[in-house]
Enzyme design. Structure first.
Site, PDB file in Angstrom:
ATOM      1  CB  SER A 246      -0.911   0.000   1.229  1.00 27.92           C
ATOM      2  OG  SER A 246      -0.126   0.274   2.368  1.00 27.92           O
ATOM      3  CE  LYS A 247      -2.190   6.569  -2.682  1.00 31.43           C
ATOM      4  NZ  LYS A 247      -3.636   6.346  -2.510  1.00 31.43           N
ATOM      5  NE  ARG A 248       0.678   0.323   5.974  1.00 37.38           N
ATOM      6  CZ  ARG A 248       1.447  -0.701   6.281  1.00 37.38           C
ATOM      7  NH1 ARG A 248       2.660  -0.513   6.747  1.00 37.38           N
ATOM      8  NH2 ARG A 248       0.996  -1.928   6.140  1.00 37.38           N
ATOM      9  CG  HIS A 249       4.506  -1.133   1.839  1.00 39.38           C
ATOM     10  ND1 HIS A 249       3.192  -1.512   1.830  1.00 39.38           N
ATOM     11  CD2 HIS A 249       5.095  -1.791   2.860  1.00 39.38           C
ATOM     12  CE1 HIS A 249       2.986  -2.384   2.816  1.00 39.38           C
ATOM     13  NE2 HIS A 249       4.125  -2.564   3.447  1.00 39.38           N
ATOM     14  N   GLY A 250       5.647   3.235   0.140  1.00 36.64           N
ATOM     15  CA  GLY A 250       6.361   4.068  -0.834  1.00 36.64           C
ATOM     16  C   GLY A 250       5.593   4.081  -2.145  1.00 36.64           C
TER      17      GLY A 250
END
Ligand code: GLU
Length: 479
Positions: A254-258
């Protein structure tokens, strides 16, 4: 039955193309090209609140960038169009009516608040999965007329037969969903728009899709879709659900992985051929065990049997390595062509083509994605070197370095032009004159020219900068 291969990629235009969807598109495309079949692009835009034209355009742009060409779909047309679900609404109505006529579907007048209350009530009674009660299954025509008279616009629900549903997934094998896994589900919303499960089945059938290849977040939809095929008496396509992609912490990517959308990778200077190679390998492997595979080989070797049945971890370090491999494969012309936009965007004024070529080739070994060229060429495009590395600053100020710099500057007076060979000769003379050798001789010059203690071949780099700039840079550091 030997149906020719027709596969589809069916994105919902509700944002940028996520890396998981990109992988789905790639596998569909590889299989189509492998089997000489057709790759169809279908836009699933019936969620009118979330679908936008801008997203659709960006998806097409992303697919073009990746070089995944489609045989039928938007921009292309084809015999089974239109390929945008919002342009096919009458078809969904037609088929929904057919199911109503055969009592396999029915109008449901339950309002959202009634459904919610029923759910709350059922939860309070015992929790667990709460299905639609089936309340409207057997409304009489009079009851229906009464509800309509009240102004309630009905949805259409599929009457789920009381049976288990099984299908054989090409990756997961035989899957069985017991009776009662889900209740009567909505196929057409009260506003007249079809739900995903219904529209997908109608389109996959009408478009003659032979294999449905998609992410395994859709596994739970497949039994519903299979029941719909059966209700119409249609052939059921083959299904292949590919395992999801995880971040390095093994949670869903998801977005929090970059970066997770394709355009973000494009903006950093990942190459489409590297992305295709990398994403293919996230779910599939070559029998040879090799990892760097051309698109031609990926097409040739594609097989469902080699698709992994477990989730894959998105390893950015590996992607960077692989992208670097592809960058090093670029010939100088291509390298310039692909890198120039990044340099221009950084505000650099580009030199003539030959100089730019030489500069980029010089640094080619050290770059993992093209955006890194901006920083790595800063010494060439910038006015001045700004030393930030403590070790480099210390080294540039040592007594030996001072001697090297002044001797080097004196030697420069004796040469006209500047080639790698002349630079080496100068360094030899500096060594003789100062007695400084090896690292202590070369490093100060490298620091003066690049600001860093590691980097590309110094004689070549000095020749590229030219005598006058080299002189300025060395002067700048000693003065
Ligand atoms: N529009 C669906 C999605 O983007 C397509 C799923 C499917 O391939 O059936 O998830």
């Amino acid at each position: 039955m030997n149906k020719s291969v027709r596969v589809r990629f069916a994105p919902s235009p509700t944002g940028h193309l996520h890396i998981g969807n990109v992988r789905t598109a790639i596998l569909n495309w590889l299989f189509a090209r492998h089997s000489g079949g057709a790759f169809i692009l279908r836009i699933e835009d019936t969620d009118i609140e979330r679908s936008t034209k801008v997203s659709e355009e960006s998806i097409l742009e992303d697919l073009h960038w990746l070089t995944l060409d489609w045989d039928e779909g938007p921009e292309k047309g084809g015999a089974f169009g239109p390929y945008r679900q919002s342009e096919r609404l009458d078809l969904y109505q037609h088929y929904a009516q057919q199911l109503i006529a055969s009592t396999k579907a029915y109008y449901c007048f339950c309002t959202e608040s009634e459904l919610e209350a029923a759910r709350d009530n059922a939860m309070a009674q015992g929790g667990g999965q709460v299905h639609y009660s089936g309340k409207c299954r057997s409304l009489t025509p009079a009851q229906q007329a009464e509800a309509r008279a009240k102004g309630i616009a009905p949805a259409i629900r599929f009457q789920v037969p009381a049976q288990a549903v099984s299908f054989t997934d090409l990756v997961k094998g035989e899957l069985t969903f017991p009776e009662n896994t889900f209740g009567d589900f909505v196929i057409v919303r009260s506003g007249g728009l079809p739900t995903y499960n219904f529209a997908a089945v109608i389109d996959d059938h009408l478009m003659n899709i032979s294999h449905v290849i998609r992410g395994d977040d859709h596994v739970s939809n497949t039994p519903k879709q299979k029941l719909l095929y059966e209700a119409f008496g249609w052939d059921v396509p083959a299904f292949c659900h590919i395992p999801m992609i995880l971040g390095e912490d093994r949670s869903r990517l998801s977005k929090r992985h970059g970066a997770t959308s394709l355009d973000q990778f494009a903006e950093k200077g990942y190459l489409p051929e590297a992305i295709i190679n990398f994403l293919s390998l996230l779910s599939w492997s070559s029998e040879s065990g090799e990892e760097v595979l051309t698109i031609a080989r990926l097409i040739k070797e594609f097989s469902f049997a080699r698709i992994n049945n477990s989730a894959a971890v998105f390893d950015t370090t590996k992607l960077n390595w692989m992208n670097g491999v592809y960058i090093r494969k670029l010939d100088p012309e291509q390298l310039v062509h692909r890198t120039a936009p990044f340099l221009r965007q950084a505000g650099y004024t580009l030199p003539d083509n030959d100089t730019l070529k030489a500069l980029l080739v010089l640094l080619q070994e050290s770059v993992e994605y093209l955006e890194q060229y901006v920083e790595k060429t800063a010494f060439f495009f910038g006015e001045r070197i700004h030393l930030t590395d403590g070790a480099a600053i210390a080294m540039s100020q040592s007594e030996a370095s001072e001697k090297v710099y002044w001797s080097f500057l004196r030697q420069l007076e004796n040469v006209e032009d500047f080639t790698p060979g002349i630079f080496r000769d100068i360094m030899k003379t500096v060594n003789q004159e100062t007695g400084v050798m090896g690292k202590d001789l070369w490093m100060p010059i490298r620091i003066a020219l690049t600001g860093a203690m590691h980097g590309p071949d110094l004689p070549k780099l000095a020749a590229l900068l030219g005598k006058e700039r080299v002189r300025q840079m060395v002067l700048h550091i000693v003065e």
